[in-house]
Every structure is written in structure tokens, then in C-alpha cells.
Design a protein around this motif. Sequence first.
Motif, short mmCIF file in Angstrom:
data_model
loop_
_atom_site.label_atom_id
_atom_site.label_comp_id
_atom_site.label_asym_id
_atom_site.label_seq_id
_atom_site.Cartn_x
_atom_site.Cartn_y
_atom_site.Cartn_z
N GLU A 1 3.53 0.36 16.44
CA GLU A 1 4.47 -0.15 16.71
C GLU A 1 4.61 1.32 14.76
O GLU A 1 6.42 1.18 14.99
CB GLU A 1 4.79 -1.33 15.03
N GLY A 2 3.43 1.44 14.90
CA GLY A 2 4.08 2.83 13.91
C GLY A 2 3.97 2.75 12.28
O GLY A 2 4.47 3.53 11.34
N VAL A 3 3.15 1.09 12.24
CA VAL A 3 3.22 0.66 10.27
C VAL A 3 2.59 1.79 10.10
O VAL A 3 2.24 1.61 8.92
CB VAL A 3 2.55 -0.95 10.74
N VAL A 4 1.05 1.51 11.05
CA VAL A 4 -0.62 2.07 10.57
C VAL A 4 -1.20 2.74 11.18
O VAL A 4 -0.51 2.79 12.44
CB VAL A 4 -1.16 0.73 10.33
N VAL A 5 -2.22 3.79 10.90
CA VAL A 5 -2.77 4.95 11.48
C VAL A 5 -4.19 4.02 11.99
O VAL A 5 -4.67 4.35 10.24
CB VAL A 5 -2.11 6.10 10.87
N THR A 6 -5.02 4.62 12.41
CA THR A 6 -6.16 4.21 13.14
C THR A 6 -7.07 5.72 13.29
O THR A 6 -6.80 6.18 13.66
CB THR A 6 -6.23 2.91 14.23
N ARG A 7 -8.21 5.52 12.16
CA ARG A 7 -9.00 6.81 12.22
C ARG A 7 -10.38 6.40 12.73
O ARG A 7 -11.05 5.09 11.78
CB ARG A 7 -8.73 7.08 11.08
N PRO A 8 -10.52 6.08 14.29
CA PRO A 8 -12.57 5.09 14.58
C PRO A 8 -13.02 5.86 13.53
O PRO A 8 -13.57 7.75 13.07
CB PRO A 8 -12.93 6.59 15.57
N GLY A 9 -14.22 4.90 13.23
CA GLY A 9 -14.42 4.64 12.62
C GLY A 9 -14.34 5.44 10.63
O GLY A 9 -15.68 5.40 9.97
N ALA A 10 -13.04 5.89 10.74
CA ALA A 10 -13.29 5.83 8.93
C ALA A 10 -11.82 4.20 8.81
O ALA A 10 -11.74 3.86 7.79
CB ALA A 10 -12.26 6.86 8.65
N GLY A 11 -11.40 3.26 9.02
CA GLY A 11 -10.14 2.38 9.14
C GLY A 11 -9.18 2.60 9.29
O GLY A 11 -8.76 3.60 10.44
N TYR B 1 0.84 -1.66 0.24
CA TYR B 1 0.28 0.34 0.16
C TYR B 1 0.56 1.51 -0.12
O TYR B 1 2.17 1.16 0.96
CB TYR B 1 -0.84 0.14 1.14
N SER B 2 0.16 2.05 -0.46
CA SER B 2 0.93 3.20 -0.65
C SER B 2 0.84 4.28 0.62
O SER B 2 -0.32 3.55 1.63
CB SER B 2 0.58 4.84 -1.99
N PRO B 3 1.59 5.52 1.29
CA PRO B 3 1.39 6.03 2.60
C PRO B 3 0.24 6.46 2.48
O PRO B 3 -0.21 7.28 1.57
CB PRO B 3 3.73 7.15 2.48
N GLY B 4 -0.50 6.23 3.36
CA GLY B 4 -1.79 6.92 3.47
C GLY B 4 -3.22 6.52 2.78
O GLY B 4 -4.16 6.73 3.15
N GLU B 5 -2.74 4.77 2.46
CA GLU B 5 -3.75 4.04 1.51
C GLU B 5 -4.55 3.72 2.61
O GLU B 5 -4.36 2.66 3.43
CB GLU B 5 -3.54 3.55 0.16
N ARG C 1 -2.21 3.13 5.68
CA ARG C 1 -0.82 2.95 6.08
C ARG C 1 -0.05 4.22 6.17
O ARG C 1 -0.72 5.17 5.85
CB ARG C 1 0.07 2.28 4.69
N ALA C 2 0.70 4.08 7.73
CA ALA C 2 1.43 5.19 8.21
C ALA C 2 2.83 6.23 7.25
O ALA C 2 2.86 5.19 5.99
CB ALA C 2 2.31 4.93 9.59
N GLU C 3 2.66 7.63 7.34
CA GLU C 3 3.58 7.87 6.55
C GLU C 3 4.74 8.19 6.89
O GLU C 3 5.01 7.52 8.16
CB GLU C 3 3.19 9.16 6.86
N PRO C 4 5.51 8.20 6.10
CA PRO C 4 7.71 7.57 6.01
C PRO C 4 7.51 8.85 7.23
O PRO C 4 7.37 9.79 7.36
CB PRO C 4 8.10 7.88 4.62
N SER C 5 8.27 8.02 8.12
CA SER C 5 9.02 8.79 8.93
C SER C 5 9.63 9.81 9.23
O SER C 5 10.35 9.45 7.75
CB SER C 5 9.67 7.45 10.13
N GLY C 6 9.84 10.68 9.88
CA GLY C 6 10.68 11.86 9.82
C GLY C 6 12.61 11.48 9.84
O GLY C 6 12.70 10.08 9.51
N PRO C 7 13.41 12.19 9.56
CA PRO C 7 14.69 12.02 9.79
C PRO C 7 15.13 10.70 10.48
O PRO C 7 14.20 10.76 11.51
CB PRO C 7 15.83 13.56 9.84
#
Length: 495
Positions: free
Chosen positions: A54-64, A21-25, A67-73
Motif C-alpha cells: 500500500e506504500g505505507v511502510v518500506v521493508t528492508r531485508p535484515g533491517a526491519g 512515526y516520522s517518515p523514515g523512522e 515508515r514510508a517517505e511522503p509521496s510525490g506531487p
Amino acid sequence: MTERSSVADLAKTLREEVDRYSPGERLPSSRALVERYRVSPVTVSRALAQLAAEGVVVTRPGAGAYRAEPSGPAKPAPGDTSWQEVALSAQTAAGPVPRSVDASGVLVTLAEPPPGVIEFNGGYLHPSLQPERALAAALARAGRRPGAWNRPPTDGLFELRAWFARQIAGPGGEGGPTGADVLITAGGQSALTTALRALATPGAPVLVESPTYPGMLAVARAAGQRPVPVPVDADGLRPELLAAALRATGARVLVCQPLFQNPTGAVLARERRREVVRIARDAGAFVVEDDFARSLAHEDAGALPPPLAADDPDGVVVHLRSLTKITSPSLRVGALAARGPVLERLRAIHVVDQFFVPRPLQEAALELVGSPAWPRHLRAVAAALRPRRDHLAAELRRQVPALVQAAAPRGGFHLWVRAPEGTDEAALTGAALRAGVAVPPGRPYFCAEPPAVHLRLGFAATAGTAEITEGVRRLRTACAQALPHGAGGGEQAPA
């Protein structure tokens, strides 16, 4: 397959697939994941929560889940924390003295073993023995009580304090504490911590049974106190050795478990009970009575002796107990009972340390112990623990006779066994874990040099007798590898 292993397996699978998946997908919905992998909604929810942590995904209540955005530097190199070794040492006139807090003896019974490992190290009831429905119902009713989310009294809800007082005083009630003598604590460990901090200063000796509960030793050492052993035998604490230890050390505190002592299972003999309190009173010392196992009596226990605190007009005994062991690790509600000026000291430290126990938890405890489900639960646990105890004892005699058992207790969670002379304790417990069974070593139960290698083998955290048989079979494999040559063996259990 257990729920825990299912969560781990699903998390591993999703971790590998998320790279597609692409970041944010957005990932497939929870319902789609349930159908695809044929697991429960709870398993999906917990696996996604693990990936979110673990920072692999981001969950949004009611939305699903996305995939998490790439980490910073890249994170900068860690700083130099070596200065903390000096800061964490005790400062004396002669300079800093290294000081540490050892929680290993406690963690061995709190840490969940890897999936597939049988728990002979568990310190709580197996989920099948916990009153989950009654707890859920009690919590729901508690949440609807008027003022349930308001600030509670710092000493605890008086109705709950009065209930604990009645349990301590027993059927007659004369001579025992009243609700005004009780403080509600966040479980038994919190009560023990408060008691030791109130009764002994840093550097002071504290008399303890030998062997004894590692969590108590950890509390005393964390407070800078010096645990001093007083041996126990099949009838509990030995009064003549208690008197000698009080004379030799000048200690003003004894911590003991008169009923189903941890780890030996001993019950303080009738003729010793008054003697222990009298010896302490004559020496000007307090007795901290840890009555942790009174609700864990087995079906064949018979009439239990009353607590030492039930007949203590002089306030020698500081009594503590908890609802946690008989219910759930998360119902952390306990009580401290004392009389005289010491109660004010206990109250002050209790307030400084924790303010109060959350009111919803106290309300839920009141709902639980006042419900018809409570006596049914106590009877069910008593009936379930006895066959587990007997089965573990029989399987050990059959498969691993080299492990010598103490007398089977009629209460509590475990058997105390001695390994043959020459056994390497670390090698034995390590071999057991590799064989798929977690067993706690005996060394942390002694505050001085142990007389022999011991193991504390629990049966309450197991799913039942079939799992106990398999656990002992695995332990037999470990003993064949780790016990001195010729010491292991027994009848081979069926695979």
C-alpha cells in the motif's frame, strides 16, 4: 480466528499507529510485534507485506520496516481512454462489433471471500486437506536434483509425461496413450485453452454439455468461438442430442466431462461411452475429454470407468487432466494427450503460448507422485470428502428442503441444487453473502437460457462438518429472505 482475518486486523492496527512515526523512522521489530499483539510471525510478516504494497511502510531485508517517505506531487488527472472501446471491438465489413471476455463465472470460485464468510463457492481443497508437508518435501528434493533449474524440454519432462500416460491408459495399458503422446501444461485450464485454440477457429461452433464448467465457456468465448449446448441427464451427455447438434451445426469439437461432471456430478453411462465417441468419429469431430475429477473420487465411488482416451485408436479423443485439484491451487501441472496430426497442432500452440512449464514445478510433481505420501494423500482425500458430501446433503434436506438436490455424486467437490420457480438468483446469492456464506450462482454454467435457477454448493473448501452446518444455517437465513413466499424453511438448526 483465521490467519486471514488476523492479518487484516493487524494491518489495520499498524496502519493507524504508523502515523505516530516520522517518515523514515523504524517500526518495532517483528519479534516485538509478535509479543505485543500475540500473533504468529507469519501474521506479522504478511501484515507488513500488505502495508508495504500500500506504500505505507518500506521493508528492508535484515533491517526491519520503516515508515514510508511522503509521496510525490499529486498524480495528474487520468487521460481519455474511451478510444479503447473501438480498438477492442472486433472489426467486420459492417464496422466494429462490441466484444468482451467474461471471466465472472471463473472468478466467483477463485476470489477469496471476506473474513468470516463460509466458502460454499470454493473450487479447491481446504488447506487442511492439501498435502502441504508432502509438497514442501517434494519441492525441496526437486530443488536438489541435478539440472533442476535448467530449461526443460518444451513438451515436458519425459518421466512426468510417461506417468500421466500410465494414469490415462489404466492398469492394462493397451490402447491408451504413451509418454510420446503427452504434453505437460500449466494446469487444466491451460490445457483446455490450448485444446480449444487448436481445434476450433474463431466463429466456429463448439458443442458443450449443458450445464457445464464456466471456465470452459469463458475460454471458448475469449477465442471467438460459439458454445452450443447439448443437455445432460443423470447418466451424462445424451447421445441422440449430440448427434442432432453435430448435424445441425457442423461442429468439429465436443467438450465433455464424462466422470463426475461439473456441475451435475453425473457419470457418463457405460452404454453411452462408446456411442459418444462413435458419433463424434462419424461426424469427423474431436472429443475433448476433461478428466478433472478422477483423483477426487469419494470413498464409496467403487471402480471407476476408464477414460474415453484409454481405448481410442483413431485419435478422436483429446484428453486433459491436472494435479491441481487434488493437491494445491499453486501446483499448476497438467497434461494434454492426443494422437495423430492434432498432437503437432497442440504442441505448436502450447509452445507459442507458454514456452514450457517451469522445470522445478515439474520436478516437484514427479517427486510428489513418486513418493509413499501420494497414495496416502489420495486415500485421505477420498475418506474426507464423503462425510462432507453426506453432511451437506443432510443439512440441506433438514434446513432448506426447498432447494432440490440432484443425486449426490460419488466424486468431485459439490452438490448441484435447484431453487424454487420464481427465485431471483441475484437476490438469493446476494442475501447469502450478507448472511455470511458465499454461494456461486448457476447462471454461468449455462451457455443458453437456464431452465431454472440453480446453485453449486461446494463442500471441499470447508473446514469440516461443523462449518458446513453453520454455512447451511446462514443459507437458510438467506433463503427465508430471497425465496418466493412460502418456499423456504425447514427445521431450524441449532445456533
